[in-house]
Scaffold this active site. Structure first.
Site: not given
Lengths: 377, 377
Positions: A155, A321, A354-355
């Site tokens: 990220s 994501d 995204h995690d």
């Protein structure tokens, strides 16, 4: 459940003080500052086995292991970093550092400004990805590391890794850019701005100078985190984990928690609001907004911006994501290939949005392990 | 630019008062209430040419035309409804009604509760999609309309149209369900909950009883609207319209507006916060959360829930709508086909996300026009 902590996984954060002022991208200066960092594994004699791990929005230097036997949770990337893990600390010396502007030990808005004797608050200068890389390079100098075996991050951390390959091409042999993007979209910026507006319009924000008033803009920070969480998860994983499950089996026809997803989000928001600094949240999201090497260095062309990069790259994205979709990672890959770089790219099939970059997915970890195993130290 | 308004497009809202208490789905009662509505076109002698238009979250009865020559803007679906338009008011009598709980004239949280002489505020009962349909049916009775030629709506309005086909199958011949879903996902609910938490944690909310205090929770409502807007637009259209364009050409390194997208969102939030009631926003989003005919009537099976429906259907979705994606509309279509209904379905190629249902897209409008032209009155 009692977690029995292996004494070998204990790590003690260290602090480095820098008295040479740092000129920031904004034109402001950070006169002096402290960085808190931690090291996992031994730096070898040639200092050729160092890996720098850059953290994301809410992360910090505590990347793995435990600070004390009483800790309930290890560092945030503990599933990836440690003895025998994909980033193996028996081979590498892995370094985590809290970025300036943070709220976990390094100099940030809550720190005391020596000039005034008061917390920096609203006067803390905005710090960018480029500034963080400059600061991390100074720490590397201090530690005697002239070249990292790898710089890596997910990220916002992945953006820092990418920036390393531009700012200090000779100082890293490998660059791992995970779940990142070469710049935010309008939608990304929009979500960040709602989060920031939640904080700055909280009556307890006081223009950023809330420390002396013994309050924090926790309502705003809580909303910011709730919103952030939605964008970290995929629609699918939210659906399979929470769906439309009711907290109490039937509607109560009110605005208290009805659905499990509400309970989850509010809990996450509360927990975060109690442990994170709102000024840091503002600063980190702005750093995300500003990052755009194509614009800064390439006249809008990412390939031109990455001309200087000479490292080998591993770029990883995750199918669900939607914050930084695989397409955004492919932009980085294409720009690197335009420059003739060695690039490995993987799009990991994951439901976690995204995690996913924080999750112990078997394929993802096997891939990182294989890549790291091939690095000579 | 001066808009010259054709006197033929002027419309005067009317008010109907109902003194028979309405039993709500929650078990509460709405003792007496007023509905504000407007009619476009002439109801024919058999009252067989009436079309009911149901509004979405922030909509109201003002569906088309102008209330006064001084108006700057027409009703919210003016591009679709009017003389010679796809929903042609020379053929149909098109009726818009503000739902109870709203804030545009019908009885809602800001109305005076006759029992206390004070605004309802927090004591206004939660109203559901099913309740709105019941209320709209009472209005139809009052107007002498035993069967609508069509009931139509977009988003939350589409849910009401769908509910009409279940609650009063004999009272509509056609049902137009546009940009809707048969129920919200966990992600949809999550966004709604962040919006509601922004409102209820605003210190000016006062538990919903802010009217007497001469304040409104406008900070919270503004955030709710900013967030809503992100979900109404597609990532693509935000990108092409705003991208990363800077307001002042260069970074100012602060938290004021840097990017055009921030300026746009804050403006939309401010405008909305000045004109909409926060309690209505809470109520409308909860109605969205609750709607789930499959769960209420079909044991989780949408096909079973739609067994009673006998109308012909036009279902429309838009490719870049990620709030209610085409897949959600297809669930409705499949369930209707399971029941042997006549269903036309179109997935319109549009860049405009959820907002596309309000836009004058040529294909979309041609489709609605063709469908409406075939309706016998």
């Amino acid at each position: 459940m009692t977690v029995v902590i292996d004494p070998a996984s204990l790590v003690t954060p260290q602090t480095a003080r820098f008295d040479t002022p740092l000129s920031l991208q904004s034109g402001a200066q950070l006169p002096a500052y402290e960085l808190v960092y931690e090291m996992h594994g031994e730096l070898n004699a040639r200092a050729s086995n160092a890996i720098l791990v850059c953290h994301a929005l809410s992360g910090n230097h505590h990347i793995a292991g435990y600070h004390s036997p009483a800790d309930k949770k290890p560092g945030w990337w503990d599933n990836l970093i440690g003895p025998g893990k994909p980033v193996d600390t028996r081979k590498f010396c892995v370094i985590g550092v809290n970025n300036p502007g943070g709220c976990h030990g390094s100099t940030g808005p809550a720190s005391i400004d020596p000039v005034t004797g008061q917390p920096w608050g609203s006067r803390f200068p905005l710090v960018t990805v480029e500034d963080w890389v400059a600061v991390q390079a100074r720490l590397a100098d201090r530690l005697g590391i002239s070249q990292f075996a790898a710089v890596m991050g997910g990220s916002l951390g992945g953006m820092q890794a990418l920036q390393w390959s531009i700012s200090h091409p000779g100082r890293l042999r490998h660059c791992l850019v995970i779940a990142a993007a070469p710049r935010l979209t309008a939608q990304n910026i929009a979500f960040n701005d709602v989060a920031r507006q939640a904080i700055v319009t909280d009556p307890d924000f006081h223009g950023g100078d809330y420390y002396a008033r013994q309050v924090t803009p926790r309502r705003g920070l809580r909303l910011a985190r709730m919103l952030g969480h939605i964008t970290y998860l995929s629609d699918d994983v939210m659906g399979s984990k929470f769906g439309r499950i009711l907290r109490n089996g039937a509607f109560s026809y009110g605005y208290d928690v009805e659905f499990e997803i509400e309970s989850y989000l509010r809990y996450q928001g509360d927990k975060f609001a109690d442990s994170f600094d709102a000024n840091t949240y503002l600063l980190m999201t702005r750093a995300l907004d500003y990052f755009d090497p194509a614009h800064r260095l390439g006249g809008g062309d990412l390939s031109r911006a990455l001309t200087a990069a000479v490292a080998d790259f591993l770029v990883i994205s995750f199918t669900t994501d939607w914050r930084f979709a695989p397409q955004r990672s492919r932009e980085i890959v294409h720009a690197l290939l335009d420059n003739g770089r060695n690039v490995s790219y993987a799009e990991i099939d994951s439901a976690h949005g995204h995690d996913a970059f924080l999750m112990p997915d078997a394929h993802y970890h096997a891939l990182v392990r294989a890549y790291m195993d091939r690095i000579d130290v």
